[in-house]
Design a protein around this motif. Structure first.
Motif, mmCIF file in Angstrom:
data_model
loop_
_atom_site.group_PDB
_atom_site.id
_atom_site.type_symbol
_atom_site.label_atom_id
_atom_site.label_comp_id
_atom_site.label_asym_id
_atom_site.label_seq_id
_atom_site.Cartn_x
_atom_site.Cartn_y
_atom_site.Cartn_z
ATOM 1 N N LYS A 134 0.864 -1.188 0.000
ATOM 2 C CA LYS A 134 0.000 0.000 0.000
ATOM 3 C C LYS A 134 0.896 1.232 0.000
ATOM 4 O O LYS A 134 1.794 1.361 0.838
ATOM 5 C CB LYS A 134 -0.881 -0.021 1.253
ATOM 6 C CG LYS A 134 -1.597 1.271 1.556
ATOM 7 C CD LYS A 134 -2.947 1.294 0.931
ATOM 8 C CE LYS A 134 -3.670 2.544 1.455
ATOM 9 N NZ LYS A 134 -4.726 2.946 0.620
ATOM 10 N N PRO A 135 0.714 2.149 -0.945
ATOM 11 C CA PRO A 135 1.547 3.354 -1.001
ATOM 12 C C PRO A 135 1.454 4.144 0.314
ATOM 13 O O PRO A 135 0.381 4.369 0.847
ATOM 14 C CB PRO A 135 0.949 4.155 -2.157
ATOM 15 C CG PRO A 135 0.245 3.137 -3.008
ATOM 16 C CD PRO A 135 -0.244 2.089 -2.068
ATOM 17 N N VAL A 159 0.775 -11.780 3.593
ATOM 18 C CA VAL A 159 -0.682 -11.699 3.583
ATOM 19 C C VAL A 159 -1.050 -11.294 2.162
ATOM 20 O O VAL A 159 -0.975 -10.129 1.799
ATOM 21 C CB VAL A 159 -1.195 -10.668 4.620
ATOM 22 C CG1 VAL A 159 -2.702 -10.625 4.620
ATOM 23 C CG2 VAL A 159 -0.656 -10.983 6.006
ATOM 24 N N ILE A 160 -1.422 -12.274 1.366
ATOM 25 C CA ILE A 160 -1.661 -12.077 -0.064
ATOM 26 C C ILE A 160 -3.135 -11.794 -0.306
ATOM 27 O O ILE A 160 -4.014 -12.508 0.173
ATOM 28 C CB ILE A 160 -1.235 -13.323 -0.867
ATOM 29 C CG1 ILE A 160 0.210 -13.716 -0.552
ATOM 30 C CG2 ILE A 160 -1.447 -13.125 -2.358
ATOM 31 C CD1 ILE A 160 1.244 -12.736 -1.019
ATOM 32 N N CYS A 161 -3.406 -10.777 -1.099
ATOM 33 C CA CYS A 161 -4.773 -10.448 -1.501
ATOM 34 C C CYS A 161 -5.212 -11.466 -2.560
ATOM 35 O O CYS A 161 -4.478 -11.727 -3.513
ATOM 36 C CB CYS A 161 -4.828 -9.033 -2.071
ATOM 37 S SG CYS A 161 -6.448 -8.583 -2.735
ATOM 38 N N ASP A 185 -7.316 -0.208 -1.928
ATOM 39 C CA ASP A 185 -7.769 0.206 -3.260
ATOM 40 C C ASP A 185 -7.399 -0.837 -4.304
ATOM 41 O O ASP A 185 -6.655 -0.570 -5.261
ATOM 42 C CB ASP A 185 -7.180 1.581 -3.630
ATOM 43 C CG ASP A 185 -7.595 2.661 -2.657
ATOM 44 O OD1 ASP A 185 -8.747 2.600 -2.157
ATOM 45 O OD2 ASP A 185 -6.768 3.539 -2.369
ATOM 46 N N CYS A 186 -7.909 -2.031 -4.105
ATOM 47 C CA CYS A 186 -7.562 -3.194 -4.941
ATOM 48 C C CYS A 186 -7.899 -2.935 -6.406
ATOM 49 O O CYS A 186 -8.982 -2.476 -6.755
ATOM 50 C CB CYS A 186 -8.308 -4.412 -4.424
ATOM 51 S SG CYS A 186 -7.803 -5.926 -5.226
ATOM 52 N N HIS A 236 -14.925 -8.307 -9.337
ATOM 53 C CA HIS A 236 -15.949 -8.909 -8.520
ATOM 54 C C HIS A 236 -16.252 -8.037 -7.320
ATOM 55 O O HIS A 236 -15.398 -7.324 -6.813
ATOM 56 C CB HIS A 236 -15.497 -10.294 -8.017
ATOM 57 C CG HIS A 236 -15.249 -11.267 -9.130
ATOM 58 N ND1 HIS A 236 -13.996 -11.537 -9.607
ATOM 59 C CD2 HIS A 236 -16.111 -12.015 -9.858
ATOM 60 C CE1 HIS A 236 -14.077 -12.424 -10.570
ATOM 61 N NE2 HIS A 236 -15.360 -12.734 -10.752
ATOM 62 N N SER A 237 -17.478 -8.133 -6.825
ATOM 63 C CA SER A 237 -17.817 -7.349 -5.646
ATOM 64 C C SER A 237 -17.029 -7.880 -4.453
ATOM 65 O O SER A 237 -16.823 -9.078 -4.322
ATOM 66 C CB SER A 237 -19.321 -7.427 -5.368
ATOM 67 O OG SER A 237 -19.677 -8.756 -5.019
ATOM 68 N N THR A 238 -16.616 -6.961 -3.593
ATOM 69 C CA THR A 238 -15.784 -7.325 -2.467
ATOM 70 C C THR A 238 -16.582 -7.717 -1.254
ATOM 71 O O THR A 238 -16.051 -8.273 -0.324
ATOM 72 C CB THR A 238 -14.839 -6.159 -2.092
ATOM 73 O OG1 THR A 238 -15.641 -5.037 -1.834
ATOM 74 C CG2 THR A 238 -13.853 -5.910 -3.196
ATOM 75 N N SER A 239 -17.879 -7.456 -1.270
ATOM 76 C CA SER A 239 -18.698 -7.785 -0.113
ATOM 77 C C SER A 239 -19.724 -8.838 -0.509
ATOM 78 O O SER A 239 -20.378 -8.720 -1.538
ATOM 79 C CB SER A 239 -19.403 -6.529 0.413
ATOM 80 O OG SER A 239 -20.298 -6.865 1.443
#
Length: 144
Positions: A102-103, A113-115, A133-134, A139-142
């Motif tokens: 993450k910047p 910890v891989i997304c 901010d993937c 796909h929806s994240t929720s």
């Protein structure tokens, strides 16, 4: 009725109990009662001859081979003086090596910890797709 020729006295100086079934120590060869047959119980000076444990160097954690009849302390001491590969810098190795992508975040974690969506490595705080901010799949994240 007494049997004067039966039994032997325990070889332990403090005991000297008359035992009708004495046990012979396989290291020193002396006779003992059941309470003093273990090497530690009679402080056997020849126990190292029968000891089958392999000592480990306290510095480099390497098993040290000991030949029959050798005293393990002397062999390990000789290893520490000559062959030991102990490296004090190895003790101070860093375990937090996985930097967050993450910047602006400078945190590091012990484990990756891989997304699942973008495949990036993030810290615990930024591990969820909404937190970093993937840019992965749409796909929806929720799922709620």
């Amino acid at each position: 009725m007494e049997f004067p020729g039966l039994g032997e006295h325990c070889s332990e100086r403090a005991c000297k109990q008359l035992d009708f079934l004495p046990l012979k120590c396989d290291a020193c060869g002396e006779l003992f009662c059941k309470d003093h047959i273990r090497y530690d119980d009679h402080k056997c000076r020849s126990a190292y001859k029968k000891n089958v444990q392999v000592p480990v160097c306290p510095l480099c954690n390497t098993p040290i081979p000991v030949q029959k009849g050798e005293i393990p302390d002397i062999v390990v001491g000789a290893h520490m003086d000559k062959d030991c590969k102990y490296n004090p810098a190895q003790q101070r190795q860093r375990i937090f090596t996985n930097k967050c992508l993450k910047p602006g975040c400078k945190r590091k974690e012990m484990m990756k910890v891989i997304c699942e969506q973008c495949g990036g490595n993030f810290c615990i705080k930024h591990r969820h797709p909404l937190d970093h901010d993937c840019k992965g799949s749409g796909h929806s994240t929720s799922k709620a």
